[in-house]
Structures are given as C-alpha cells and as structure tokens.
Design an enzyme around this catalytic site. Structure first.
Site, PDB file in Angstrom:
ATOM      1  N   ASP A   1       0.844  -1.202   0.000  1.00  0.00           N
ATOM      2  CA  ASP A   1       0.000   0.000   0.000  1.00  0.00           C
ATOM      3  C   ASP A   1       0.880   1.253   0.000  1.00  0.00           C
ATOM      4  O   ASP A   1       0.587   2.242  -0.677  1.00  0.00           O
ATOM      5  CB  ASP A   1      -0.908  -0.005   1.238  1.00  0.00           C
ATOM      6  CG  ASP A   1      -1.613  -1.338   1.385  1.00  0.00           C
ATOM      7  OD1 ASP A   1      -2.323  -1.723   0.450  1.00  0.00           O
ATOM      8  OD2 ASP A   1      -1.427  -2.013   2.413  1.00  0.00           O
TER       9      ASP A   1
ATOM     10  N   HIS B   1      -4.738  -3.309   6.290  1.00  0.00           N
ATOM     11  CA  HIS B   1      -4.538  -3.582   4.857  1.00  0.00           C
ATOM     12  C   HIS B   1      -5.909  -3.965   4.296  1.00  0.00           C
ATOM     13  O   HIS B   1      -6.230  -5.138   4.082  1.00  0.00           O
ATOM     14  CB  HIS B   1      -3.520  -4.708   4.673  1.00  0.00           C
ATOM     15  CG  HIS B   1      -3.346  -5.130   3.231  1.00  0.00           C
ATOM     16  ND1 HIS B   1      -2.922  -4.275   2.253  1.00  0.00           N
ATOM     17  CD2 HIS B   1      -3.566  -6.318   2.617  1.00  0.00           C
ATOM     18  CE1 HIS B   1      -2.882  -4.906   1.096  1.00  0.00           C
ATOM     19  NE2 HIS B   1      -3.270  -6.162   1.292  1.00  0.00           N
TER      20      HIS B   1
HETATM   21  P1  NAD Z   1      -1.878 -18.483  -4.251  1.00  0.00           P
HETATM   22  O1  NAD Z   1      -3.203 -19.138  -4.129  1.00  0.00           O
HETATM   23  O2  NAD Z   1      -1.253 -18.316  -5.584  1.00  0.00           O
HETATM   24  O3  NAD Z   1      -0.829 -19.237  -3.328  1.00  0.00           O
HETATM   25  C1  NAD Z   1      -1.102 -19.546  -2.004  1.00  0.00           C
HETATM   26  C2  NAD Z   1      -0.354 -20.826  -1.700  1.00  0.00           C
HETATM   27  O4  NAD Z   1      -0.439 -21.049  -0.298  1.00  0.00           O
HETATM   28  C3  NAD Z   1      -0.934 -22.067  -2.393  1.00  0.00           C
HETATM   29  O5  NAD Z   1       0.084 -22.713  -3.139  1.00  0.00           O
HETATM   30  C4  NAD Z   1      -1.420 -22.930  -1.232  1.00  0.00           C
HETATM   31  O6  NAD Z   1      -1.264 -24.324  -1.476  1.00  0.00           O
HETATM   32  C5  NAD Z   1      -0.517 -22.450  -0.110  1.00  0.00           C
HETATM   33  N1  NAD Z   1      -1.005 -22.701   1.243  1.00  0.00           N
HETATM   34  C6  NAD Z   1      -2.277 -22.667   1.704  1.00  0.00           C
HETATM   35  N2  NAD Z   1      -2.308 -22.993   3.011  1.00  0.00           N
HETATM   36  C7  NAD Z   1      -1.033 -23.210   3.386  1.00  0.00           C
HETATM   37  C8  NAD Z   1      -0.415 -23.586   4.607  1.00  0.00           C
HETATM   38  N3  NAD Z   1      -1.139 -23.832   5.710  1.00  0.00           N
HETATM   39  N4  NAD Z   1       0.925 -23.718   4.637  1.00  0.00           N
HETATM   40  C9  NAD Z   1       1.666 -23.513   3.543  1.00  0.00           C
HETATM   41  N5  NAD Z   1       1.144 -23.158   2.342  1.00  0.00           N
HETATM   42  C10 NAD Z   1      -0.189 -23.012   2.276  1.00  0.00           C
HETATM   43  O7  NAD Z   1      -2.016 -17.059  -3.500  1.00  0.00           O
HETATM   44  P2  NAD Z   1      -1.044 -15.797  -3.621  1.00  0.00           P
HETATM   45  O8  NAD Z   1      -1.521 -14.956  -4.739  1.00  0.00           O
HETATM   46  O9  NAD Z   1       0.358 -16.238  -3.565  1.00  0.00           O
HETATM   47  O10 NAD Z   1      -1.460 -15.013  -2.280  1.00  0.00           O
HETATM   48  C11 NAD Z   1      -1.158 -15.543  -1.015  1.00  0.00           C
HETATM   49  C12 NAD Z   1      -1.790 -14.669   0.066  1.00  0.00           C
HETATM   50  O11 NAD Z   1      -1.208 -13.364   0.063  1.00  0.00           O
HETATM   51  C13 NAD Z   1      -3.300 -14.434  -0.114  1.00  0.00           C
HETATM   52  O12 NAD Z   1      -3.952 -14.501   1.153  1.00  0.00           O
HETATM   53  C14 NAD Z   1      -3.358 -13.012  -0.662  1.00  0.00           C
HETATM   54  O13 NAD Z   1      -4.595 -12.387  -0.418  1.00  0.00           O
HETATM   55  C15 NAD Z   1      -2.227 -12.370   0.120  1.00  0.00           C
HETATM   56  N6  NAD Z   1      -1.695 -11.111  -0.399  1.00  0.00           N
HETATM   57  C16 NAD Z   1      -1.356 -10.154   0.515  1.00  0.00           C
HETATM   58  C17 NAD Z   1      -0.825  -8.958   0.092  1.00  0.00           C
HETATM   59  C18 NAD Z   1      -0.461  -7.894   1.077  1.00  0.00           C
HETATM   60  O14 NAD Z   1      -0.101  -6.781   0.649  1.00  0.00           O
HETATM   61  N7  NAD Z   1      -0.504  -8.120   2.373  1.00  0.00           N
HETATM   62  C19 NAD Z   1      -0.606  -8.732  -1.267  1.00  0.00           C
HETATM   63  C20 NAD Z   1      -0.961  -9.728  -2.170  1.00  0.00           C
HETATM   64  C21 NAD Z   1      -1.524 -10.927  -1.732  1.00  0.00           C
HETATM   65  C1  LMR Z   2      -3.378  -6.618  -2.596  1.00  0.00           C
HETATM   66  O1  LMR Z   2      -3.494  -5.583  -1.934  1.00  0.00           O
HETATM   67  O2  LMR Z   2      -3.068  -6.608  -3.802  1.00  0.00           O
HETATM   68  C2  LMR Z   2      -3.582  -7.957  -1.918  1.00  0.00           C
HETATM   69  O3  LMR Z   2      -3.928  -7.776  -0.573  1.00  0.00           O
HETATM   70  C3  LMR Z   2      -4.524  -8.833  -2.642  1.00  0.00           C
HETATM   71  C4  LMR Z   2      -5.948  -8.371  -2.486  1.00  0.00           C
HETATM   72  O4  LMR Z   2      -6.793  -9.184  -2.069  1.00  0.00           O
HETATM   73  O5  LMR Z   2      -6.233  -7.207  -2.789  1.00  0.00           O
END
Ligand code: NAD
Ligand code: LMR
Length: 336
Positions: free
Chosen positions: A161, A189
């Site tokens: 962000d 967030h």
């Molecule tokens: P994705 O679905 O591509 O990958 C997630 C992976 O986590 C999958 O491979 C799944 O098998 C694995 N997983 C699920 N439970 C698990 C566990 N207990 N232990 C280990 N691995 C596990 O998702 P992504 O796009 O990589 O996003 C991951 C997370 O990050 C989501 O919750 C998304 O919303 C979050 N995210 C946060 C931000 C932020 O700024 N904070 C930004 C982008 C995404």
């Molecule tokens: C983001 O800010 O891009 C991530 O937290 C993914 C989402 O759910 O928006």
C-alpha cells in the site's frame, strides 16, 4: 549488515504465485544483499507441494551463487526449524467482489498452527512477516500462538500500500518515488486504510503545497485526496484482481522484499509496516496496525511527530475500529 554465514528463510505458500516471485528475488540476493548466502525452506500443503518442488528445480537451474540450499516440506516445524526469517504468504487469496476480511474464516486457522510451529522451532532471532490476508489480523493470531517470541518480531505487510501510494503521489507531483519522504499508510490492509500525505515532502517541499498550487488551494487538495488518491490506493488490490483475474503477485513479492530488507538492514526515511500497537496515536493496544515507521537495528520503530488532524483522525479511527472488529471475530471463532 550483511551476514557472513548463511541465513535460513522460510516461505510458506511457496507453490503459489507470490511465493514463486519471492523465491527467485531472494535467491538473487535482493533480500539480504549480495554478500549474504541464503538457505530456502519452501513450506506448502500437500495440494501445493508439487508446484513448490517445481520451483525448487527452477531455483537449482538458476545457479544462484548465494543460494546454498532449498528444502521443500509440508511439515511446518521442519520448515521453520532454525529460521531467521519466516515469510507467511501461504493462504487463500480473495477473488472479485470479496473483501480481505471474508478470508478470515478460511485463513485464520493457518496462522494458529504456524504461530505454534514457529514458537517450537524458529531461531531465537526470528522475524516473521505476514503477507497472507487478512494480513494484520493473521499477524495477531500467529503472534498470540507464539508466546515465546516477542510480539515485536511479528509484522504484517502494508508496504505494498505504501509503494502504491508513493507511485501515485510521485506521478501527481512530477517527482521520482525516491524524491519523496514522510509518506505513510495507517491502519488495516483493507479498503479502510488511510494513506497520509500530510507530512510528505518531494525534494524537500511539502506535497500539499505543490498540489495546492496546481489544484486551487487546500480545498482542491482535499477533494483530490478524497475522490482520487485515497480510493485509488485503498482499492488498488481490487483493481488488480479485476484486471489480472488474480491478485497482485510480483508487486506483492517486491513489497515483501522491501519490507524484510528494511527490517533487517535498516530503512531510509519513513515507511509503513503493520506492527503491534502499544496504544500509540490512539490505536487500541494489541491490534496490528500500519504506522509510519522506520527500522533501526532490526526493530520497527513507530515514528513520532505525526499530528493527525480531524480528517486524518476519523480515518485512522475507522480503520482501527475495523481491526478491533476483526480481532473480536477471531475471538468469537475461539482462535485467540
Ligand atoms: P496463491 O493461491 O497463488 O498461493 C497460495 C499458496 O499457499 C498455495 O500454493 C497454497 O497451497 C498455499 N497454502 C495454503 N495454506 C497453506 C499452509 N497452511 N501452509 C503452507 N502453504 C499453504 O495465492 P497468492 O496470490 O500467492 O497469495 C497468497 C496470500 O497473500 C493471499 O492470502 C493473498 O490475499 C495475500 N496477499 C497479501 C498482500 C499484502 O499486501 N498483504 C498482497 C498480495 C496478496
Ligand atoms: C493486494 O493488496 O493486492 C492484496 O492484498 C490482494 C488483495 O486481495 O487485494
């Protein structure tokens, strides 16, 4: 400070899209610098483990000089054994039309188990960065289940962000992002976050002054903040989901690198991270909220000297109230 010995780093969800982007950046030395060798632990659940094994094969093919070892596991205690950094990415992402808080029901339990596994297995100096959503409250959950690890060693990612806000602001004032300082994101967030430009400078001049000269004074600036800047930053995650069909990945990995690198090696100027509130700036103690911070000697330090006006206060309070509501929802699930 570059370490002369290898540093062990766990990435959970390493078979997912952020994990894939992160692993190669870390192997290339972007996290801890060009002199620090790294050992990667890729932690997955059984459904994701083949993808993580594929990532490990590609990491080998990268022939990265700094990469000493890659282990793939589905066992959290093994994955976290002796780690100095744990990047908790593994969690379900949201889809179109969802809020991040909608993920609590599915994701909260992951952070109960991983907090406990970190408590049992991680290095005494571990630093834990929570990326999986809802990131702030997941950090609270993991920390609560790791009683032997100081809460200050947990933080959640709001650097994405922060970076989004910096980029939008740099465009608006015709500056480079590295010419801006004093920008910060407060709160959750989520769409309630408050990107705060009140103390931001560009090449030493207040951006509110620069924008005021272009937008007809303080009222024009306020209108731009309310109608354009704040919603653009706060809703950027949803904008990306609409455009890509899946949530941000490379930018999220990049922000994770920025966050952990600053935490370990020190930050230049103000940045944003979600840390456990001690009540500073009226944010209820105990929740993990985004603050203006800098990093010194491996610790996030909440920056003093911000003076939220009524406009800022309302928004910070609303986002803090949302964090309290998420905490209460997790309590109601029996997970805190
Ligand atoms: P994705 O679905 O591509 O990958 C997630 C992976 O986590 C999958 O491979 C799944 O098998 C694995 N997983 C699920 N439970 C698990 C566990 N207990 N232990 C280990 N691995 C596990 O998702 P992504 O796009 O990589 O996003 C991951 C997370 O990050 C989501 O919750 C998304 O919303 C979050 N995210 C946060 C931000 C932020 O700024 N904070 C930004 C982008 C995404
Ligand atoms: C983001 O800010 O891009 C991530 O937290 C993914 C989402 O759910 O928006």
């Amino acid at each position: 400070m570059a370490a002369t010995r290898p540093v062990t780093i766990a990435i959970t969800g390493a078979g997912g899209q952020i994990g894939y982007a992160l692993a190669f950046r870390i192997a290339a030395g972007d996290l801890l610098g060009p002199e620090t060798r790294v050992r990667l632990r890729l932690l997955e659940i059984p459904q994701g483990v083949r993808a993580a094994e594929g990532t490990a094969l590609e990491l080998e093919d990268g022939a990265f000089p700094l990469l000493e070892a890659v282990d793939v596991t589905t066992d959290a205690e093994r994955g976290f054994d002796g780690v100095e950094h744990a990047l908790l990415v593994g969690a379900k992402p949201r889809g179109p039309g969802m809020t991040r808080a909608d993920l609590l029901g599915d994701n909260a339990a992951i952070f109960v188990a991983q907090g406990a596994a970190l408590n049992a297995a991680a290095d005494d100096a571990v630093r834990i960065t929570v990326v999986g959503n809802p990131a702030n409250t997941n950090a609270l959950i993991a920390s609560a289940h790791a009683p032997d690890i100081p809460a200050s060693r947990f933080s959640a990612l709001t650097r994405l962000d922060h970076n989004r806000g910096l980029a939008q602001l740099a465009n608006a004032v015709d500056a480079r992002v590295d010419e801006l300082d004093g920008f910060a994101v407060w709160g959750n967030h989520s769409a309630s976050m408050f990107p705060d430009v009140s103390r931001t400078t560009a090449r030493g001049d207040r951006v509110t002054g620069i924008l005021g000269a272009r937008l007809g004074g303080p009222d024009g600036v306020r209108e731009w903040l309310v109608d354009t800047f704040i919603p653009r930053v706060a809703n950027r995650g949803a904008e990306i989901i609409e455009a890509r069909g899946s949530s941000s990945a490379a930018s999220a990995a990049n922000a994770t690198i920025d966050h952990v690198r600053d935490w370990s090696l020190g930050s230049t100027g103000t940045t944003s991270a979600a840390v456990r509130s001690d009540g500073a700036y009226g944010i209820p103690a105990g929740v993990f909220a985004s603050f203006p911070v800098h990093a010194i000697d491996g610790e996030w330090v909440v920056q003093e000297g911000f003076e939220p006006d009524a406009f800022a206060r309302d928004r910070i309070d609303a986002s803090a109230a949302e964090l309290v509501a998420e905490r209460d929802a997790v309590r109601a699930l029996g997970l805190l």
